[in-house]
Design an enzyme around this catalytic site. Structure first.
Site, PDB file in Angstrom:
ATOM      1  CG  HIS A  33      -7.722   5.429  -4.372  1.00  0.00           C
ATOM      2  ND1 HIS A  33      -8.762   4.920  -3.617  1.00  0.00           N
ATOM      3  CD2 HIS A  33      -6.842   4.407  -4.529  1.00  0.00           C
ATOM      4  CE1 HIS A  33      -8.511   3.653  -3.323  1.00  0.00           C
ATOM      5  NE2 HIS A  33      -7.356   3.317  -3.872  1.00  0.00           N
TER       6      HIS A  33
ATOM      7  CD  GLU B  68      -2.135  -1.143  -0.335  1.00  0.00           C
ATOM      8  OE1 GLU B  68      -1.647  -0.075  -0.709  1.00  0.00           O
ATOM      9  OE2 GLU B  68      -3.364  -1.303  -0.122  1.00  0.00           O
TER      10      GLU B  68
END
Length: 329
Positions: free
Chosen positions: A14, A193
Site C-alpha cells: 500500500h 484477514e
C-alpha cells in the site's frame, strides 16, 4: 544469509502506508522523529484490523497534491531498491487523495507519471493497482474500476478492494467487479484477514479474483485450502502485518508455512511498510529463522508471484529468467 542479495517480488504493498521518515519530514517538516514513531508506526500488537487502520490516515493526508504523490512514489522506490525488489505492484485508493482539490483521475495520472519516472530511474519493474474501499458507495467503486480502464496500457494494471471486511458487506462492490470482468481487468481482493474463511468464499463467489489479498485465515477451512490449491488462486501473504493485527499470537503461529506446504500458491509481502515497520529483507529473515525457509523456498514463492502478476507474458519471461539466474548463483 544476506537476504538483501536475493531478488524479490512484492505484490501486496500500500502506497499510502509506506512513507519513510525522510519523505514525511520533507512534506511536513514539523513532524519529528518521535512524532513519526508514535503516529505513523503501529504498536507491535493492535486490537484488530480496524485499530491498525487508524494509523493509515497520517500517511494519505500527506499525499494530497501531485508533488506530494510524486515524492511518496520516489521514496517508496528507494525502499524497494534496498530490498532488491525486481518487480512490484503498488496499490492505492484514488478517493483518499482528493482532499485538496485533485480529481480521482488527476490522482491516478500523477501516481502513474511518477511510477514511470521511478521505473526508468531504478530499473525496477512496477505496476499500479487501484483500490476501492469496503465503506465506499457503489458509485465510488465503479468510478475507481473505470479509472483502471481509462488508464489501460499504462502502468495502471489492476483493481482491488481493501478496508475492513468485518465491518462492511460486499454488496456495493459487485457491479465494479462485474465491470472488471467484462473489460478483462485483472483483479485481486482483500479477504480472509479481518474475517474468517467465509469472507474468502464470498469474495471468490461474487468477485471472482485470480488472487486474494491476505487470505491468511483460509487455513481454518480445509476445503477452502484444497479449493485454492486446485483452482490456483494465489494468496498475497503478509505475515508480520497479520501478527500485528492479532490474527496470530506469535510469528510462529502464522499459517504461511502450512499453506505453502499444502501446495497453495503464495508469495511474501510487507503490506504496509511504515505502519508495520517492516521491509522484505527483514520479513525473509523472519521466515528463515522461524520456519527454516531456504533460498529454494524464496525462489519458489517469487516465481509464484511472477506467474500471477498483472503483466504480459513477455515481461514475465524476462523476470523469471532474472530470478533463475540470481538464485542459481
Amino acid at each position: 544469509m544476506d537476504f538483501s542479495l536475493l531478488p524479490k517480488v512484492e505484490l501486496h504493498l500500500h502506497l499510502d502506508c509506506s512513507l519513510s521518515y525522510d519523505v514525511v519530514s520533507t512534506i511536513d517538516p514539523s513532524v519529528t522523529k518521535e512524532d513519526y514513531l508514535q503516529n505513523y508506526i503501529a504498536p507491535e500488537k493492535c486490537t484488530n484490523l480496524a485499530d491498525f487502520l487508524t494509523r493509515a490516515v497520517t500517511g494519505f493526508r500527506l499525499m494530497q497534491t501531485k508533488e506530494q504523490l510524486q515524492l511518496v512514489v520516489f521514496d517508496l522506490f528507494k525502499q524497494l531498491q534496498a530490498d532488491n525488489v525486481v518487480y512490484v505492484e503498488i496499490r492505492f485508493a484514488p478517493f483518499l487523495h482528493i482532499e485538496r482539490g485533485l480529481t480521482p483521475y488527476e490522482v491516478v495520472e500523477a501516481a502513474e507519471a511518477a511510477t514511470a519516472k521511478a521505473v526508468a530511474a531504478t530499473g525496477i519493474e512496477a505496476r499500479l493497482i487501484l483500490c476501492t474501499l469496503r465503506h465506499y458507495s457503489e458509485a465510488q467503486s465503479l468510478e475507481t474500476v473505470k479509472l483502471v480502464e481509462q488508464f489501460k496500457n499504462t502502468y495502471v494494471a489492476g483493481f482491488d478492494i481493501a478496508g475492513d471486511e468485518a465491518g462492511y458487506p460486499i454488496d456495493a462492490h459487485i457491479k465494479a467487479y462485474q465491470f472488471a470482468k467484462e473489460k478483462n481487468i485483472p483483479c485481486t481482493a482483500h479477504a480472509g484477514e479481518a474475517s474468517g474463511p467465509a469472507s474468502v468464499w464470498e469474495t471468490l463467489e461474487h468477485f471472482g479474483p485470480s488472487r486474494i489479498g491476505h487470505g491468511v485465515r483460509s487455513y481454518e477451512d480445509t476445503k477452502l485450502v484444497q479449493h485454492l490449491q486446485k483452482n490456483k488462486i494465489h494468496l498475497e501473504l503478509c505475515p508480520t502485518c497479520n501478527v500485528q493485527i492479532n490474527i496470530c499470537n506469535e510469528y510462529i503461529d502464522h499459517p504461511i508455512d502450512k499453506l505453502y506446504k499444502a501446495g497453495v500458491s503464495i508469495n511474501v509481502n510487507t503490506d504496509c511498510r511504515t505502519i508495520c515497520n517492516i521491509d522484505l529483507n527483514t520479513e525473509y529473515k523472519k521466515l528463515h529463522d522461524t520456519f527454516g525457509w531456504t533460498t529454494d523456498d524464496f525462489y519458489t514463492t517469487n516465481v509464484n508471484a511472477i506467474n500471477v502478476a498483472f503483466i504480459g507474458n513477455e515481461l514475465k519471461t524476462i523476470l523469471l529468467d532474472k530470478l533463475k539466474a540470481a538464485y542459481n548463483k
